[in-house]
Design a protein around this motif. Structure first.
Motif, PDB file in Angstrom:
ATOM      1  N   ILE A 106       0.779  -1.183   0.045  1.00 11.81           N
ATOM      2  CA  ILE A 106       0.037  -0.004  -0.006  1.00 11.81           C
ATOM      3  C   ILE A 106       0.701   1.336  -0.064  1.00 11.81           C
ATOM      4  O   ILE A 106       0.269   2.355   0.026  1.00 11.81           O
ATOM      5  N   GLY A 107       2.014   1.049  -0.095  1.00 10.30           N
ATOM      6  CA  GLY A 107       3.012   2.419  -0.153  1.00 10.30           C
ATOM      7  C   GLY A 107       4.251   1.896   0.839  1.00 10.30           C
ATOM      8  O   GLY A 107       4.691   0.853   0.996  1.00 10.30           O
ATOM      9  N   ASP A 108       4.745   3.256   1.151  1.00  3.45           N
ATOM     10  CA  ASP A 108       5.896   3.293   1.978  1.00  3.45           C
ATOM     11  C   ASP A 108       5.844   3.747   3.306  1.00  3.45           C
ATOM     12  O   ASP A 108       5.170   4.846   3.445  1.00  3.45           O
ATOM     13  N   ILE A 109       6.626   3.321   4.471  1.00  2.96           N
ATOM     14  CA  ILE A 109       6.612   4.015   5.636  1.00  2.96           C
ATOM     15  C   ILE A 109       6.914   5.400   5.530  1.00  2.96           C
ATOM     16  O   ILE A 109       6.432   6.070   6.168  1.00  2.96           O
ATOM     17  N   ALA A 110       7.576   5.763   4.689  1.00  2.00           N
ATOM     18  CA  ALA A 110       7.970   7.148   4.576  1.00  2.00           C
ATOM     19  C   ALA A 110       6.957   7.998   4.193  1.00  2.00           C
ATOM     20  O   ALA A 110       6.943   9.409   4.189  1.00  2.00           O
ATOM     21  N   ASP A 111       5.986   7.284   3.465  1.00  2.00           N
ATOM     22  CA  ASP A 111       4.711   7.980   3.109  1.00  2.00           C
ATOM     23  C   ASP A 111       3.888   8.786   4.213  1.00  2.00           C
ATOM     24  O   ASP A 111       2.985   9.659   4.078  1.00  2.00           O
ATOM     25  N   ILE A 112       4.177   8.220   5.331  1.00  2.00           N
ATOM     26  CA  ILE A 112       3.207   8.619   6.677  1.00  2.00           C
ATOM     27  C   ILE A 112       4.116   9.384   7.541  1.00  2.00           C
ATOM     28  O   ILE A 112       5.095   8.692   8.115  1.00  2.00           O
ATOM     29  N   PRO A 113       3.964  10.694   8.014  1.00  2.00           N
ATOM     30  CA  PRO A 113       4.745  11.334   9.106  1.00  2.00           C
ATOM     31  C   PRO A 113       4.525  10.553  10.295  1.00  2.00           C
ATOM     32  O   PRO A 113       3.538   9.909  10.603  1.00  2.00           O
ATOM     33  N   LEU A 114       5.469  10.868  11.087  1.00  2.00           N
ATOM     34  CA  LEU A 114       5.517  10.403  12.857  1.00  2.00           C
ATOM     35  C   LEU A 114       4.092  11.092  13.165  1.00  2.00           C
ATOM     36  O   LEU A 114       3.956  12.272  13.034  1.00  2.00           O
TER      37      LEU A 114
END
Length: 114
Positions: free
Chosen positions: A11-19
């Motif tokens: 579904i994407g990359d962890i870097a696509d979601i900010p902390l």
């Protein structure tokens, strides 16, 4: 997006979601909110509050919970259950990270819907 029959879907990359943020994923069974905590944990739950259907993905992430932006209900990202005196819950989905890529198990959502 076409979903293959495999149980895990990228579904994407962890870097696509900010902390302490979230992103939405549209699936055949509805919207899924994917959250990333300040401790870099990732959780996937249905994107609607059990109270009045508020968009949990737009809520405030604190610890392993999110506060609904409509009426301040607090939902556990681990269990999907309302915390405190409130009652109700949303479904959670298994999620995993491989080399920074995020995968959710949609089969668990499909089976719960049947």
């Amino acid at each position: 997006m076409n979903w293959p029959n495999d149980s895990w879907h990228q579904i994407g990359d962890i870097a696509d979601i900010p902390l302490r943020g979230a992103r939405c994923v549209k699936t055949p069974q509805g919207k899924i909110a994917v959250f990333r905590t300040a401790e870099n944990e990732v959780f996937a739950i249905e994107d609607h509050c059990p109270h009045k259907g508020g968009p949990l993905s737009q809520g405030i992430v604190h610890g392993t919970a999110v506060t609904c932006p409509l009426h301040n209900w607090v939902i556990s990202l681990k269990t999907g259950k309302a915390l405190g005196a409130d009652q109700g819950e949303v479904r959670t989905l298994p999620i995993r990270i491989e080399d920074g890529a995020l995968f959710i198990a949609l089969d668990s959502l499909m089976m719960a819907a049947e």
